[in-house]
Structure formats: C-alpha cells, structure tokens
Design a protein around this motif. Sequence first.
Motif, short mmCIF file in Angstrom:
data_model
loop_
_atom_site.label_atom_id
_atom_site.label_comp_id
_atom_site.label_asym_id
_atom_site.label_seq_id
_atom_site.Cartn_x
_atom_site.Cartn_y
_atom_site.Cartn_z
N SER A 133 59.66 23.51 1.59
CA SER A 133 58.79 24.09 0.58
C SER A 133 59.14 23.61 -0.82
O SER A 133 58.34 23.72 -1.74
N TYR A 146 56.03 28.87 6.19
CA TYR A 146 56.89 29.33 5.11
C TYR A 146 57.11 30.82 5.28
O TYR A 146 56.39 31.49 6.04
N PHE A 197 65.05 28.80 4.49
CA PHE A 197 64.45 30.02 3.95
C PHE A 197 65.50 30.93 3.29
O PHE A 197 65.47 32.15 3.43
#
Length: 292
Positions: free
Chosen positions: A16, A92, A191
């Motif tokens: 991301s 995501y 993440f």
Amino acid sequence: MSSPSRAILLTGASSSTGRSSGTGKAVALRLHRAGWPVYATARQPEALAELEAEGIRVLQLDVNDEESMTAVVDKITAEHGSVGTLINNAAYSLNGTIGETPMDEVRSQFETNIFGLCRLTQLVLPGMRAQGSGRVVMMSSIFGQFATPGRGYYQATKHALEAISDSLRLEVDTFGIKVVLVEPSPVLGGFVPMSVADLGMSGQERGGVYDDFWRYFVDWHGAYRETEKPSGRGRMAVRAETVAKVIEKAVTSDNPKIRYRIGMPSRLLPRMRWTIGDRMFERFVRAFFPIP
C-alpha cells in the motif's frame, strides 16, 4: 490440442506504500524463479521495478477498475490462451471500530477486498473453462476464522472470502478448475502501523472514546514490526517467504488442499475454538488481543 496455460496472474504485487514488498513480491519471485510465466500487477506498475529487473512481466491493474482488469486478462489470453492461475492477493486492512467507521470507507474496503476480487475472478473463468483447467488461489487470513476489535470490517471481508471460495470451488470443479484458500498467521511486517497516524482513520475515529485503545493497538502490533529478530508474539508470526513457499504448493500440486493454514496460530486456533467453545474462546481473545 494445445497444452493448458501456465500463465500466472498475481494481483497486489506492491504494498500500500507503493513498493514491491511483502507477500506479493515473495510470491512473484519464487514462482518466476521456478520457471512459471508470472504477470505481477499493481495499481502503480512503476513500483514493481525490482520485479521487472528480475524478468517478471509487470502490468497495471486496479481491482476497482474493470477496464484495467479486462486489459490484463485480454493480454495474457492473447499470449497464453488464457490465464492459467489467478492469485487474488490484492487487499488492504481498514482500521476502525464498527460503530465509528464512515460507511464510504467500509464500502471501499469491500470494493477492493471482495467485489474487485470477484469481478477479476469472473473475467478469468471463461478461459479456464474453455481449456478445461485452471486454478484460483484466494489469499484469506487467520482473521477469516475469527474477529477482533479495531479491524472488524477488514476481517469481515476475509470471512466473506471464505464463503465465496467454498461456493466457487463446488461450482467450477466439474470444469477442472481448482480453488484454494490460503490462511496465513500474521505476517511479519505486513499491515503493521508505526503510529496512530499510520492507521489511516478518518477524523471521526480520532479524538473519540477509543483514543486509549488505538494507542495500545499500535503498541501491541510492535511485536510484528521486527522482521529480522522477532520477539514475544512476533515469534508466532510467519515470514512472507514462508507464505510464498506454501502458495507455490497450492499452484503446483495436482491435488491441492482446500485450505492451507500457515503458522501455528492459524492451525491451532480453529481447533481451540471448537474444543473450548465460544465463551471460552472469547475470553482468550480478550486476554490476548487489544480490547477497548
């Protein structure tokens, strides 16, 4: 009769933050080095320069943009007859409580993690059916098995993916298409927020009743930032390279498993929940994970 396509379409090959990193990178490199024709995709293909330098084909694909998905599938079909394997890796993690997260952010989470994934899968299935074979690998998570506070909507997409995969597997088996779920334990470096600001939450989530929880949430995830020498909870996490090795098995096995649970937590917790029951399992979640 021509041989079935070996071409692999991999989504989410960049992170991301716009770099080729994590699971997507590890999967692309491992399969490419094993001799598979890999098409690594991302919203920003320039972020995949490292993979391109290895000889991997890189293409622009946004799972929220049907035109880009169709263009990639058409290109692979023109060069290989069809997509041989689709690895649905793009996703995501939306951070936010169920009651406070704006619904437009919730819809965006599902658009990327579920609706875009489903549409891309629909686009590759006709070619797979025509050649009488194919493989769809769905990247789920340990959190497709249970949920915790602060990431409920992300975890809901993984729960949805479990049901979609089980249904699809039964629908396409007669056409020689196999559907595989991959459920990793937490991946080191994946993440992982560095600060409350990194959580990417809207203003409605900041300055509210959960401030203390979010600070603890960030601190708690610190155990998964140490990718070289993890300690504490981080020692139960898995590395991207380990996940890539399992995905290679899911792609190459003549008779792949329905689910590949990677790491001790992913293998242990479903059995634990079944054994001790929901009430006791919730006590475990309260004791182990950040709770407001």
